[in-house]
Design an enzyme around this catalytic site. Structure first.
Site, PDB file in Angstrom:
ATOM      1  N   SER A 138     -10.104   0.052   6.899  1.00  0.00           N
ATOM      2  CA  SER A 138      -9.562   0.067   5.449  1.00  0.00           C
ATOM      3  C   SER A 138      -8.735  -1.204   5.149  1.00  0.00           C
ATOM      4  CB  SER A 138      -8.511   1.339   5.555  1.00  0.00           C
ATOM      5  OG  SER A 138      -9.240   2.426   5.599  1.00  0.00           O
ATOM      6  N   SER A 177      -9.776   2.368   2.789  1.00  0.00           N
ATOM      7  CA  SER A 177      -8.974   2.953   1.790  1.00  0.00           C
ATOM      8  C   SER A 177      -7.735   2.020   1.154  1.00  0.00           C
ATOM      9  CB  SER A 177      -8.172   3.912   2.869  1.00  0.00           C
ATOM     10  OG  SER A 177      -7.366   3.373   3.568  1.00  0.00           O
ATOM     11  N   LYS A 213       0.685  -1.083  -0.059  1.00  0.00           N
ATOM     12  CA  LYS A 213      -0.139   0.093   0.148  1.00  0.00           C
ATOM     13  C   LYS A 213       0.868   1.345   0.025  1.00  0.00           C
ATOM     14  CE  LYS A 213      -3.934   2.208   2.521  1.00  0.00           C
ATOM     15  NZ  LYS A 213      -5.019   1.926   3.612  1.00  0.00           N
TER      16      LYS A 213
END
Lengths: 479, 95
Positions: free
Chosen positions: A164, A140, A65
């Site tokens: 997330s 997210s 990420k």
């Protein structure tokens, strides 16, 4: 296959890179693809394996990420503010996964500063759900989840402040684990809400997540909030046996907000686990659940408003310097560098912490936080794990909630309480509704990741949901 | 609406956040809606309930104060928007 030398790490990496090239135009899972690094790491993995060395992750292609610092590779956090930021160091989890032999394919797209539930808040491009490109992958960590679901990586990292990791895992039909607060070092994680943020893995199976967590977990002197407790043998805990395990079903997670088709999948999964020998404990009560959303949206923005004060255009990141002076430059830097959702949360947090409102908002939220944790503690006297839906609905359409922040926030109502209490939580594919994946959430006691993983793995031995793949070929032709 | 236009401008000022004229009304509406949702917390009885800042009981974690190598100056300044002679360059603080 790598162990049996039927496939080399270089071949595996090349096939994943080819996959990335083929599907990225329709998915957009990555902000940056690091093909050169991946090839070097894969070749090194093959050399290790040739000597009979390496571990289960040696040569495994993963997506990191873009909230995690990667030395020499730009780390944007999905923001214009950090569009050209190249960290001088690796996050601890990045270093640990590299040492475990994992191959970095690239940096996963995300909502800006991890604020969002759809990955539409990325400053660069939205990510699309591999099951239906008209829908969001969740957020997210939507890029990481979509990459794994679309075969653009075999595993991934994410960060989870209010859901997330678990919410995009559910919406993309993969496994996502948020460990206990303090289990994984956050050194090198771009900070959002420091009392809630935690890093965790994504995988197609619970077993894959166990292997990734093994490499990621542990104390780190560079993160004073990481806990110096022994790391369990996660893969070794996967016995396939859930007999006698007590699974609590909290009534507050099965309310009118829950889509009936999602509910049916969860009920069926609970029945599967009961048939496998688990004991179902109904009537577990977590009465403060309806207040968790408000608690979260006071605490997280308050902490964010402090954490994001560092983006002043001086030390790094985007900088505006054509204003009338220092203050105007700073205001313009933040005006142009941040997107709308980040601005909203900074303003909310600033308000909640401002003179005259602190007691009514921040202090009140911290007190209700205590109640939420106490209710979980009491619930875990009657059960070993809590089983609930991960999300109230399946993946929604792009644009459907982007003009209504509160509606967007509500997609995390079942994941947020877990962060507030600092507990481990995991989402596992448990069926389909309207042709889209549904996730079941398992919640455990602090530092009992092994119990989550054992139950999740046992469930996956009984079911085939995690083996289903989106029909990307059809999607490419159709969209 | 629980927030006035002036309050929005005041918050933006505190946060050092420039806002455009067209955004003020939007933020006023959206932030008010969210704050209205928070109002439900006032119904919760928190008499004698202590606040929780962190979910794990860690306090005052300190490490030994041992000198160690820091990054090269060039490396640190590599991301600086403006640098000069080995320093960060900033706008004048005092006019």
């Amino acid at each position: 296959m790598l162990e049996r030398k039927e496939l080399s790490a270089v071949e595996l990496t090349e096939s994943v890179l080819a996959r990335v090239e083929a599907v990225e135009p329709s998915i957009g899972a990555y902000v940056t693809v690091t093909a050169d690094i991946a090839r070097v790491q894969a070749a090194a993995a093959d050399r290790l394996r040739a000597k009979g060395l390496g571990g289960p992750l040696t040569g495994i292609p993963i997506c990191q990420k873009d909230v995690l610092a990667t030395r020499g590779v730009r780390t944007t956090c999905g923001s214009r503010m950090l569009e050209d930021f190249v960290p001088p160091y690796d996050a601890t989890v990045v270093r640990k996964l590299q040492e475990a032999g994992a191959v970095m394919i690239g940096k996963g797209n995300m909502d800006e500063f991890a604020m969002g539930s759809s990955t539409e808040n990325s400053a660069f491009h939205p990510t699309r759900n591999p099951w239906d490109p008209a829908r969001v992958p969740g957020g997210s960590s939507g890029g990481s989840a979509a990459a794994v679901a679309a075969g653009e990586a075999l595993g991934a990292t994410g960060s989870d402040t209010g859901g997330s990791i678990r919410q995009p895992a559910a919406l993309c039909g993969i496994v996502g684990l948020k460990p206990t607060y303090g289990r994984v070092s956050r050194f090198g994680l771009v900070a959002f809400a420091s009392s809630l943020d935690q890093i965790g893995p994504f995988g197609r199976s619970v077993h894959d997540c166990a292997l990734l967590l093994q490499a990621m977990a542990g104390y780190d002197a560079n993160d004073s909030t990481s806990v110096d407790a022994p790391v369990d043998d996660y893969a070794g805990a996967l016995s396939g046996d859930v007999r006698g395990l007590r699974l609590g079903i909290p009534e507050e997670y099965f309310t009118a907000d829950l889509d009936p088709a999602v509910r049916a999948c969860i009920e069926e999964a609970i029945a599967d686990l009961e048939r496998a020998g688990a004991t179902i404990v109904r009537g577990i009560s977590l009465p403060s659940t309806p207040h968790a959303l408000a608690v979260y949206y006071i605490i997280a923005p308050s902490e964010a408003s402090a954490n994001l004060a560092r983006y002043d255009g001086v030390k790094f990141g985007y900088s505006y310097h054509d204003g009338g002076g220092m203050w105007e430059d700073m205001e313009r830097t933040r005006q142009h560098g941040f997107g709308d959702e980040v601005k909203r949360r900074i303003m909310l947090g600033t308000y909640a912490l401002s003179a005259g409102y602190y007691d009514a908002y921040y202090l009140k939220a911290q007190k209700v936080r205590t109640l939420i944790r106490q209710e979980f503690d009491r619930a875990f006297e009657r059960c070993d794990l809590i089983v609930a839906p991960t999300t109230p609905t399946v993946a929604f359409r792009l644009g459907e909630k982007s003009d209504d922040p509160l509606q967007m926030y509500l997609s995390d109502i079942y994941t947020i309480p877990v962060n507030i209490a600092g507990l481990p939580g995991m989402s596992i594919p448990c069926g389909f509704a309207q042709g889209l994946p549904v996730g079941m959430q398992l919640i455990g006691r602090p530092f009992e990741e092994t119990t989550l993983l054992r139950a999740g793995d046992a469930y996956q031995r009984l079911t085939v949901w995690h083996q289903r793949r989106p029909e990307l070929a059809a999607m490419e032709a159709g969209s | 609406m629980s927030l006035t236009r002036d309050q929005v401008l005041h918050i933006a000022k505190l946060a050092r956040m420039g806002v455009e004229e067209a955004e003020i009304e939007k933020f006023q509406r959206q932030l008010s809606q969210i704050l209205d949702h928070f109002a439900r917390l006032s119904e919760v009885d928190t008499e004698n309930v202590p606040p929780t800042a962190y979910a794990v009981p860690l306090q005052n974690v300190a490490r030994d104060d041992e000198p160690r190598q820091s990054y090269d100056r060039d490396k640190v300044l590599a991301n600086a928007p403006m640098a000069e002679d080995g320093y960060f360059r900033v706008r004048a603080v005092l006019e």
